[in-house]
Design a protein around this motif. Sequence first.
Motif, PDB file in Angstrom:
ATOM      1  N   ALA A   1      19.579  25.651  -5.187  1.00  0.00           N
ATOM      2  CA  ALA A   1      20.097  26.982  -5.486  1.00  0.00           C
ATOM      3  C   ALA A   1      19.839  27.336  -6.941  1.00  0.00           C
ATOM      4  O   ALA A   1      19.400  26.506  -7.751  1.00  0.00           O
ATOM      5  CB  ALA A   1      21.590  27.042  -5.178  1.00  0.00           C
ATOM      6  N   ALA A   2      20.113  28.597  -7.288  1.00  0.00           N
ATOM      7  CA  ALA A   2      19.876  29.070  -8.652  1.00  0.00           C
ATOM      8  C   ALA A   2      20.714  28.304  -9.662  1.00  0.00           C
ATOM      9  O   ALA A   2      20.296  28.106 -10.812  1.00  0.00           O
ATOM     10  CB  ALA A   2      20.181  30.564  -8.742  1.00  0.00           C
TER      11      ALA A   2
ATOM     12  N   PHE B   1      27.050  27.348  -0.644  1.00  0.00           N
ATOM     13  CA  PHE B   1      27.678  26.899   0.599  1.00  0.00           C
ATOM     14  C   PHE B   1      28.682  25.789   0.358  1.00  0.00           C
ATOM     15  O   PHE B   1      29.673  25.644   1.084  1.00  0.00           O
ATOM     16  CB  PHE B   1      26.582  26.434   1.565  1.00  0.00           C
ATOM     17  CG  PHE B   1      27.073  26.112   2.940  1.00  0.00           C
ATOM     18  CD1 PHE B   1      27.626  27.090   3.766  1.00  0.00           C
ATOM     19  CD2 PHE B   1      26.997  24.819   3.423  1.00  0.00           C
ATOM     20  CE1 PHE B   1      28.088  26.787   5.040  1.00  0.00           C
ATOM     21  CE2 PHE B   1      27.445  24.504   4.710  1.00  0.00           C
ATOM     22  CZ  PHE B   1      27.996  25.493   5.508  1.00  0.00           C
ATOM     23  N   PHE B   2      28.460  24.968  -0.676  1.00  0.00           N
ATOM     24  CA  PHE B   2      29.348  23.844  -0.968  1.00  0.00           C
ATOM     25  C   PHE B   2      30.225  24.098  -2.184  1.00  0.00           C
ATOM     26  O   PHE B   2      30.658  23.166  -2.857  1.00  0.00           O
ATOM     27  CB  PHE B   2      28.527  22.563  -1.174  1.00  0.00           C
ATOM     28  CG  PHE B   2      27.839  22.094   0.073  1.00  0.00           C
ATOM     29  CD1 PHE B   2      28.561  21.566   1.126  1.00  0.00           C
ATOM     30  CD2 PHE B   2      26.459  22.197   0.195  1.00  0.00           C
ATOM     31  CE1 PHE B   2      27.928  21.142   2.283  1.00  0.00           C
ATOM     32  CE2 PHE B   2      25.810  21.775   1.349  1.00  0.00           C
ATOM     33  CZ  PHE B   2      26.549  21.247   2.396  1.00  0.00           C
ATOM     34  N   ALA B   3      30.486  25.378  -2.459  1.00  0.00           N
ATOM     35  CA  ALA B   3      31.396  25.685  -3.570  1.00  0.00           C
ATOM     36  C   ALA B   3      32.808  25.174  -3.260  1.00  0.00           C
ATOM     37  O   ALA B   3      33.591  24.882  -4.167  1.00  0.00           O
ATOM     38  CB  ALA B   3      31.427  27.188  -3.826  1.00  0.00           C
ATOM     39  N   LEU B   4      33.148  25.092  -1.957  1.00  0.00           N
ATOM     40  CA  LEU B   4      34.426  24.555  -1.518  1.00  0.00           C
ATOM     41  C   LEU B   4      34.164  23.415  -0.529  1.00  0.00           C
ATOM     42  O   LEU B   4      33.086  23.312   0.053  1.00  0.00           O
ATOM     43  CB  LEU B   4      35.277  25.641  -0.857  1.00  0.00           C
ATOM     44  CG  LEU B   4      35.635  26.854  -1.735  1.00  0.00           C
ATOM     45  CD1 LEU B   4      36.359  27.909  -0.903  1.00  0.00           C
ATOM     46  CD2 LEU B   4      36.489  26.427  -2.923  1.00  0.00           C
ATOM     47  N   CYS B   5      35.158  22.575  -0.307  1.00  0.00           N
ATOM     48  CA  CYS B   5      34.999  21.412   0.575  1.00  0.00           C
ATOM     49  C   CYS B   5      35.731  21.634   1.906  1.00  0.00           C
ATOM     50  O   CYS B   5      36.796  22.257   1.918  1.00  0.00           O
ATOM     51  CB  CYS B   5      35.573  20.161  -0.098  1.00  0.00           C
ATOM     52  SG  CYS B   5      34.547  19.503  -1.425  1.00  0.00           S
ATOM     53  N   PRO B   6      35.214  21.111   3.006  1.00  0.00           N
ATOM     54  CA  PRO B   6      33.899  20.449   3.104  1.00  0.00           C
ATOM     55  C   PRO B   6      32.728  21.409   2.952  1.00  0.00           C
ATOM     56  O   PRO B   6      31.650  21.007   2.569  1.00  0.00           O
ATOM     57  CB  PRO B   6      33.938  19.815   4.493  1.00  0.00           C
ATOM     58  CG  PRO B   6      34.878  20.668   5.267  1.00  0.00           C
ATOM     59  CD  PRO B   6      35.906  21.139   4.296  1.00  0.00           C
TER      60      PRO B   6
ATOM     61  N   PRO C   1      30.328  22.902  -7.370  1.00  0.00           N
ATOM     62  CA  PRO C   1      29.457  23.976  -7.877  1.00  0.00           C
ATOM     63  C   PRO C   1      30.202  25.312  -7.923  1.00  0.00           C
ATOM     64  O   PRO C   1      31.152  25.542  -7.170  1.00  0.00           O
ATOM     65  CB  PRO C   1      28.311  24.014  -6.855  1.00  0.00           C
ATOM     66  CG  PRO C   1      28.913  23.446  -5.605  1.00  0.00           C
ATOM     67  CD  PRO C   1      29.903  22.414  -6.051  1.00  0.00           C
ATOM     68  N   ALA C   2      29.760  26.194  -8.794  1.00  0.00           N
ATOM     69  CA  ALA C   2      30.448  27.481  -8.975  1.00  0.00           C
ATOM     70  C   ALA C   2      30.226  28.420  -7.798  1.00  0.00           C
ATOM     71  O   ALA C   2      31.039  29.315  -7.550  1.00  0.00           O
ATOM     72  CB  ALA C   2      29.972  28.139 -10.276  1.00  0.00           C
ATOM     73  N   SER C   3      29.134  28.249  -7.063  1.00  0.00           N
ATOM     74  CA  SER C   3      28.835  29.142  -5.943  1.00  0.00           C
ATOM     75  C   SER C   3      28.028  28.390  -4.902  1.00  0.00           C
ATOM     76  O   SER C   3      27.674  27.228  -5.088  1.00  0.00           O
ATOM     77  CB  SER C   3      28.054  30.375  -6.443  1.00  0.00           C
ATOM     78  OG  SER C   3      26.813  29.965  -7.034  1.00  0.00           O
TER      79      SER C   3
ATOM     80  N   SER D   1      27.659  17.680  -1.166  1.00  0.00           N
ATOM     81  CA  SER D   1      27.414  18.361  -2.445  1.00  0.00           C
ATOM     82  C   SER D   1      28.650  19.045  -3.010  1.00  0.00           C
ATOM     83  O   SER D   1      28.670  19.414  -4.189  1.00  0.00           O
ATOM     84  CB  SER D   1      26.290  19.386  -2.282  1.00  0.00           C
ATOM     85  OG  SER D   1      25.098  18.765  -1.866  1.00  0.00           O
ATOM     86  N   CYS D   2      29.702  19.228  -2.204  1.00  0.00           N
ATOM     87  CA  CYS D   2      30.904  19.897  -2.717  1.00  0.00           C
ATOM     88  C   CYS D   2      31.618  19.038  -3.745  1.00  0.00           C
ATOM     89  O   CYS D   2      32.469  19.536  -4.502  1.00  0.00           O
ATOM     90  CB  CYS D   2      31.857  20.257  -1.577  1.00  0.00           C
ATOM     91  SG  CYS D   2      32.764  18.862  -0.877  1.00  0.00           S
TER      92      CYS D   2
END
Length: 597
Positions: free
Chosen positions: A186-187, A269-274, A265-267, A260-261
């Motif tokens: 991601a970016a 798909f894995f910004a939150l868990c799971p 990360p700030a944004s 990866s959560c």
Amino acid sequence: MSDEHSITKDQPAAVASPSLRGAPHTSGARARLGRLAEKVTTREGWFGDYNYAWLCTPTLPFAVGGRKRKTMPPFYALDSDLPLLLALACGLQHALAMLAGLITPPIIFASALSLDAETSSYMISASLIGCGILSLVQMSRLHLFRNYYLGTGLISVVGTSFATLSTANAIFDAMYADGTCASTTAADGTVTRLPCPDAYGMVLGTSIICSFLEIFMSFVPPRILQKIFPPMVTGTVILMIGASLVGSSGIPDWGGGSNSCMSRPASGFFALCPDVSAPRPLPWGSPEFIGLGFLSFVSIIFTELFGSPFLKNISIIVGLAVGCIVAGAAGYIDGSSISSAPAITFLWVHRFKLRVYAPAILPMFAVYVSLAMEAIGDITASAEVSRVPVDGEQFDTRIQGGVLSDGIGGFLSALFTVTPLSIFAQNNGVIAITRCANRTAGRFCCMFLILFGVLGKISGVFLAIPNPVLGGVTTFLFASVAVSGIRVLSYCRFTRRDRFVLAAALSFGIGDLLVPTIFTHLFDGVKHPNKGLQGFFDSITIVLSTPFLVAGIVAAVLNQILPQEDKEEEEEELDTGIEVIDVEAHHTQPEKEKHVI
């Protein structure tokens, strides 16, 4: 020839006639049917004289720390006559005791490869069915030729090895790194692994090839194997397997997920868990996640304090059940895996392309060596709690048969779409507490495992367990593996030489554990055009990046090349250690305890 089996000249010819040769077999079959009918139709056949109240009575709070109850059930040996109800109860208890250890590896494999729920559910089912089938082989003790057997003849159940789990994760990391498996970035720099079922097929294909090493090792005399892999080596390997799994899987899942959560990360798909699509996603390490895992962990402790002998043997399942009940009530469980799972399933419903991944060959060879080492220790423990000899020719054949069955099991399990299955040690505690070492109970255990696997919805339920609940339980489970390694190390005399070997091995093992990336870039500047040589470099990287492999290799090599200390010097050092222990004992004066493996 004995009189029982010989035919003398004085006997009439009719005794040996073909028409009557089947009579003893017919009468024997009738006798067996008669015993079975009596067992099914009588109270003695169903219940026997076992103390079921003892098995199911909880320990009351005011009884904690008090005297142990003296009324103990009888001991049931390997082939003694076992009541049907006890066979069912102990078989179920064995199955439940190993259940958490069986479902954890396929869940972690599926998560590491980002596989969909349907495939993940199948992998759990295949693991349960494969374990049931190959456990039956281990318990059988089939005579092959001369003094060679297949199986141990004990309640030696098998399960997906945690050694394979640790190594496979390193192999998967290498596959995503070299482009064998695709990933996106991601970016903000977050790397997302795309589904890669072919990677699992490569591990299975490589496992088939490498299983022949353990098959070969089974024909090496057990005494030589024990000399090459003494407790110093096996204990180090088991300790590092448990410790590395706590750090790579147990604690990360407790915090919300090992994907990866975990990097928060700030944004993306894995910004939150799971992940952001979960019912109640939260940042990794949120107090709600920590609390769920802690609830499961504490449930295990309370079960050990107040539970009945039956519940104590399945404390891991109790922890999972309590955690899931609370998580479900709080809305953390996604039921899609249950609804998508088939009602009935079996092996080969899903298939994986079996291929060999060259960089994985060397690490998988090391895995099979560690499986053989584990098998020797587990068989010894099983024989001890089953009250059969732990030395002599018969015991050596149990070691040989168990290691051979382990190797063949590794070959067959890959064909069953399951990673290598090896002997489990968890069930020794069940034998010790219930005093039932009977193989009939073991066969019922296999029946329950196969049944759990065939009922696909059960796998869907296991897959729906929230990561924090699973993490709280598996952290305890993996720590128990590490404790088993410490216990094996306690058999060492711990001379100066032993301490040196252990320190050198743990230097690499613990170093790898705390700084996993230290050897990752070892050959970054070496890009050889020869794919075979490049694969060899990648194999070395995987071995060096796997704590238990590098620690076990260092321990095995140093144990062979370092000279033994002089006898006088060794005795002087041991006497010094005994004096220190005696001084401590003078102050504490602990009671002598009887330890059961």
